[in-house]
Design a protein around this motif. Sequence first.
Motif, PDB file in Angstrom:
ATOM      1  N   CYS A  36      31.608  18.561  -9.380  1.00  0.00           N
ATOM      2  CA  CYS A  36      32.565  17.540  -8.935  1.00  0.00           C
ATOM      3  C   CYS A  36      32.195  16.145  -9.439  1.00  0.00           C
ATOM      4  O   CYS A  36      33.044  15.418  -9.930  1.00  0.00           O
ATOM      5  CB  CYS A  36      32.640  17.522  -7.413  1.00  0.00           C
ATOM      6  SG  CYS A  36      33.275  19.058  -6.721  1.00  0.00           S
ATOM      7  N   PRO A  49      33.962  10.481  -6.206  1.00  0.00           N
ATOM      8  CA  PRO A  49      33.361   9.167  -6.426  1.00  0.00           C
ATOM      9  C   PRO A  49      32.126   9.229  -7.329  1.00  0.00           C
ATOM     10  O   PRO A  49      31.404  10.222  -7.350  1.00  0.00           O
ATOM     11  CB  PRO A  49      32.979   8.717  -5.013  1.00  0.00           C
ATOM     12  CG  PRO A  49      32.952   9.946  -4.185  1.00  0.00           C
ATOM     13  CD  PRO A  49      33.907  10.905  -4.813  1.00  0.00           C
ATOM     14  N   THR A  55      25.227   4.212  -4.544  1.00  0.00           N
ATOM     15  CA  THR A  55      24.200   5.011  -3.866  1.00  0.00           C
ATOM     16  C   THR A  55      22.841   4.301  -3.819  1.00  0.00           C
ATOM     17  O   THR A  55      22.123   4.430  -2.842  1.00  0.00           O
ATOM     18  CB  THR A  55      24.035   6.401  -4.521  1.00  0.00           C
ATOM     19  OG1 THR A  55      23.882   6.235  -5.919  1.00  0.00           O
ATOM     20  CG2 THR A  55      25.219   7.295  -4.233  1.00  0.00           C
ATOM     21  N   ALA A  71      26.037  12.996   4.259  1.00  0.00           N
ATOM     22  CA  ALA A  71      27.146  13.355   3.356  1.00  0.00           C
ATOM     23  C   ALA A  71      26.845  14.698   2.698  1.00  0.00           C
ATOM     24  O   ALA A  71      27.720  15.559   2.559  1.00  0.00           O
ATOM     25  CB  ALA A  71      27.351  12.259   2.304  1.00  0.00           C
ATOM     26  N   PRO A  92      32.757  19.220   0.709  1.00  0.00           N
ATOM     27  CA  PRO A  92      32.246  20.235   1.627  1.00  0.00           C
ATOM     28  C   PRO A  92      30.755  20.045   1.871  1.00  0.00           C
ATOM     29  O   PRO A  92      30.035  19.588   0.982  1.00  0.00           O
ATOM     30  CB  PRO A  92      32.520  21.562   0.900  1.00  0.00           C
ATOM     31  CG  PRO A  92      32.747  21.207  -0.533  1.00  0.00           C
ATOM     32  CD  PRO A  92      33.143  19.755  -0.598  1.00  0.00           C
TER      33      PRO A  92
HETATM   34  C1  HEC Z   1      33.448  20.383  -4.405  1.00  0.00           C
HETATM   35  C2  HEC Z   1      33.208  19.051  -4.934  1.00  0.00           C
HETATM   36  C3  HEC Z   1      31.913  18.356  -4.565  1.00  0.00           C
HETATM   37  C4  HEC Z   1      30.626  18.829  -4.664  1.00  0.00           C
HETATM   38  C5  HEC Z   1      30.162  20.196  -5.139  1.00  0.00           C
HETATM   39  C6  HEC Z   1      29.765  17.738  -4.245  1.00  0.00           C
HETATM   40  N1  HEC Z   1      30.506  16.658  -3.890  1.00  0.00           N
HETATM   41 FE1  HEC Z   1      29.808  14.879  -3.240  1.00  0.00          FE
HETATM   42  N2  HEC Z   1      31.699  14.232  -2.921  1.00  0.00           N
HETATM   43  C7  HEC Z   1      32.844  14.944  -3.229  1.00  0.00           C
HETATM   44  C8  HEC Z   1      34.005  14.197  -2.793  1.00  0.00           C
HETATM   45  C9  HEC Z   1      35.465  14.644  -2.946  1.00  0.00           C
HETATM   46  C10 HEC Z   1      33.511  13.024  -2.201  1.00  0.00           C
HETATM   47  C11 HEC Z   1      34.348  11.909  -1.553  1.00  0.00           C
HETATM   48  C12 HEC Z   1      34.873  12.425  -0.230  1.00  0.00           C
HETATM   49  C13 HEC Z   1      35.844  11.471   0.406  1.00  0.00           C
HETATM   50  O1  HEC Z   1      36.791  11.040  -0.249  1.00  0.00           O
HETATM   51  O2  HEC Z   1      35.625  11.175   1.593  1.00  0.00           O
HETATM   52  C14 HEC Z   1      32.057  13.061  -2.308  1.00  0.00           C
HETATM   53  C15 HEC Z   1      31.191  12.070  -1.865  1.00  0.00           C
HETATM   54  C16 HEC Z   1      29.834  12.077  -2.045  1.00  0.00           C
HETATM   55  C17 HEC Z   1      28.943  11.014  -1.647  1.00  0.00           C
HETATM   56  C18 HEC Z   1      29.326   9.681  -1.028  1.00  0.00           C
HETATM   57  C19 HEC Z   1      29.320   8.615  -2.098  1.00  0.00           C
HETATM   58  C20 HEC Z   1      29.547   7.224  -1.570  1.00  0.00           C
HETATM   59  O3  HEC Z   1      29.281   6.271  -2.330  1.00  0.00           O
HETATM   60  O4  HEC Z   1      29.981   7.065  -0.425  1.00  0.00           O
HETATM   61  C21 HEC Z   1      27.687  11.402  -1.992  1.00  0.00           C
HETATM   62  C22 HEC Z   1      26.396  10.615  -1.792  1.00  0.00           C
HETATM   63  C23 HEC Z   1      27.788  12.705  -2.581  1.00  0.00           C
HETATM   64  N3  HEC Z   1      29.099  13.085  -2.594  1.00  0.00           N
HETATM   65  C24 HEC Z   1      26.713  13.408  -3.074  1.00  0.00           C
HETATM   66  C25 HEC Z   1      26.785  14.740  -3.495  1.00  0.00           C
HETATM   67  C26 HEC Z   1      25.640  15.530  -3.855  1.00  0.00           C
HETATM   68  C27 HEC Z   1      24.209  15.019  -3.913  1.00  0.00           C
HETATM   69  C28 HEC Z   1      26.109  16.779  -4.141  1.00  0.00           C
HETATM   70  C29 HEC Z   1      25.311  18.004  -4.509  1.00  0.00           C
HETATM   71  C30 HEC Z   1      24.246  18.411  -3.599  1.00  0.00           C
HETATM   72  C31 HEC Z   1      27.552  16.752  -3.996  1.00  0.00           C
HETATM   73  N4  HEC Z   1      27.915  15.499  -3.601  1.00  0.00           N
HETATM   74  C32 HEC Z   1      28.383  17.822  -4.221  1.00  0.00           C
HETATM   75  C33 HEC Z   1      32.898  16.179  -3.844  1.00  0.00           C
HETATM   76  C34 HEC Z   1      31.822  16.999  -4.067  1.00  0.00           C
END
Ligand code: HEC
Length: 148
Positions: A36, A49, A55, A71, A92
């Motif tokens: 993602c 994002p 971060t 998160a 998720p």
């Molecule tokens: C299936 C897609 C997906 C995966 C896999 C995923 N993310 Fe995300 N992540 C997102 C989405 C979509 C958002 C924003 C959610 C929202 O709009 O509230 C997000 C938001 C975040 C944020 C918040 C960023 C901010 O500046 O507020 C962080 C930190 C983050 N992800 C870290 C991770 C990390 C580390 C992993 C792996 C362990 C991960 N994500 C895996 C989709 C994903």
Amino acid sequence: MMRRAATLLALAGLVAGAQVARADDGATIYKRCAACHLADGAGVPGAFPSLKVDTKALAATPAGRRYLALAVIRGVSGPLTVGGKAYRGTMPAQAGLNDAQVAAVLNHVVKGSSARAFTPREVAGYRAGGSALNGAAVARLRPGSAAK
Ligand code: HEC
């Protein structure tokens, strides 16, 4: 004698386990995030994002560190504003990552920041305190986000 051998073996296992946890390579764990957030963390504006914009600043404050860990552990469901862009998606919960792995992947994400490293013990505290939170509640923990 047998008992002592068993104890030593158990201790050796613990030490080996700790080494595995320490060797948990944030870059390897990050591969599951890259689906993602993309391999370089740049994300997709409006959908996923960037993990490069806010971060590091988040990792520099206690509230931000808690938000980052939760998160990953609980997932996050905005509205969020990241780097001035609005997000209304859902990440998720990243199930199956233990405390050491969450710490490792966050340290990978904020690599190069002057913030102190996330430790498994620190992550364990956030996990315990956040066990009742859903993604929307996690989004409201984000410092500096006008998410209401
Ligand atoms: C299936 C897609 C997906 C995966 C896999 C995923 N993310 Fe995300 N992540 C997102 C989405 C979509 C958002 C924003 C959610 C929202 O709009 O509230 C997000 C938001 C975040 C944020 C918040 C960023 C901010 O500046 O507020 C962080 C930190 C983050 N992800 C870290 C991770 C990390 C580390 C992993 C792996 C362990 C991960 N994500 C895996 C989709 C994903």
